[in-house]
Design a protein around this motif. Structure first.
Motif, PDB file in Angstrom:
ATOM      1  N   PRO A 191       0.823  -1.210   0.000  1.00 16.59           N
ATOM      2  CA  PRO A 191       0.000   0.000   0.000  1.00 16.59           C
ATOM      3  C   PRO A 191       0.854   1.255   0.000  1.00 16.59           C
ATOM      4  CG  PRO A 191      -0.086  -1.067   2.157  1.00 16.59           C
ATOM      5  CD  PRO A 191       0.750  -1.935   1.284  1.00 16.59           C
ATOM      6  N   ILE A 194       0.385   5.436   0.569  1.00 22.19           N
ATOM      7  CA  ILE A 194      -0.443   6.578   0.970  1.00 22.19           C
ATOM      8  C   ILE A 194       0.098   7.810   0.261  1.00 22.19           C
ATOM      9  CG2 ILE A 194      -1.114   8.029   2.931  1.00 22.19           C
ATOM     10  CD1 ILE A 194      -0.180   5.468   4.684  1.00 22.19           C
ATOM     11  N   VAL A 251      -4.043  14.067   3.579  1.00 25.55           N
ATOM     12  CA  VAL A 251      -3.951  12.715   3.031  1.00 25.55           C
ATOM     13  C   VAL A 251      -4.940  12.636   1.872  1.00 25.55           C
ATOM     14  CG1 VAL A 251      -4.279  10.261   3.473  1.00 25.55           C
ATOM     15  CG2 VAL A 251      -3.178  11.692   5.193  1.00 25.55           C
ATOM     16  N   MET A 255      -5.130   6.354  -0.928  1.00 23.86           N
ATOM     17  CA  MET A 255      -4.256   5.207  -0.745  1.00 23.86           C
ATOM     18  C   MET A 255      -4.506   4.271  -1.917  1.00 23.86           C
ATOM     19  SD  MET A 255      -3.615   1.873   0.069  1.00 23.86           S
ATOM     20  CE  MET A 255      -4.816   1.015   1.086  1.00 23.86           C
ATOM     21  N   TRP A 308      -2.247   0.970  -4.441  1.00 22.71           N
ATOM     22  CA  TRP A 308      -1.275  -0.124  -4.327  1.00 22.71           C
ATOM     23  C   TRP A 308      -0.181  -0.006  -5.372  1.00 22.71           C
ATOM     24  CZ3 TRP A 308      -1.923  -3.706  -0.355  1.00 22.71           C
ATOM     25  CH2 TRP A 308      -3.121  -3.580   0.370  1.00 22.71           C
ATOM     26  N   CYS A 325      -9.750  11.500  -1.333  1.00 23.70           N
ATOM     27  CA  CYS A 325     -10.727  10.397  -1.314  1.00 23.70           C
ATOM     28  C   CYS A 325     -11.408  10.260   0.048  1.00 23.70           C
ATOM     29  CB  CYS A 325     -10.021   9.080  -1.640  1.00 23.70           C
ATOM     30  SG  CYS A 325      -9.365   9.009  -3.325  1.00 23.70           S
TER      31      CYS A 325
END
Lengths: 119, 119
Positions: B17, B19, B28, B31, B33, B101
């Motif tokens: 993962p 971030i 933030v 997130m 992959w 998000c």
């Protein structure tokens, strides 16, 4: 009708990643995993509670170390498969005694340690 | 001796993962992959490049939307199984056209939308 942790999307192991961010500074402290029960427990207790994959048990952050993570607000992402916990962190979040787990930066192709353990 | 993406810890699907955090504001953003090849490509190109699990293909953030994510710095966590990308994000990071998000907060047991799509 309240929020139901069962409406989140969990992986095949029943887990969802949760990013912990310092509410005051914005620093990203760590990422760990929750299951539906630990999401519910986090919301009910106000203590951020992960699911330890290695111990297969609830992991109330700070329970053994004293470095508690108090929940300020839990947020859900657009795909409902990742959580962001805004927290008040007492002391270090990392098991290395550093404030954040993300203390290694890649600079000019090399790994550089950018923070030291708290004293 | 330079950093080798193979030294990171990937899950059973070969993924880690990552971030994404706004370098300037600390927000933030998302997130997603990466696999070892997309980590290498991100570092080489300076464009944050995920691995799309749904399309099973490289996902150069912004390639289709124009909402590029430029890498400022990539960081590795203590367990080497999670990445933090400090980025410069052009426009929204979220496919809903929101900056982040994580636009749904849990407040008093209810889901509350806390940001609107960018115009």
């Amino acid at each position: 009708m309240g929020f139901d942790p069962a409406t989140l999307k969990y992986d095949a192991a029943g887990l969802i990643p949760c990013i912990a961010q310092d509410h005051a500074s914005g620093e990203v402290l760590m990422m760990a995993w929750m299951n539906a029960a630990s999401v519910a427990q986090t919301l009910a207790s106000g203590k951020v509670t992960y699911w330890s994959r290695s111990r297969a048990a609830f992991w109330v952050k700070g329970e053994s170390s004293g470095h508690h993570q108090r929940l300020v607000e839990l947020r859900v992402d657009c795909d409902r498969d990742c959580l962001l916990a805004l927290v008040t962190q007492e002391g270090p979040a990392c098991h290395t005694n550093r404030r954040s787990c993300f203390y290694t930066a890649l600079r000019d192709g090399e790994e550089v340690v950018i923070s030291e353990p708290m004293v």
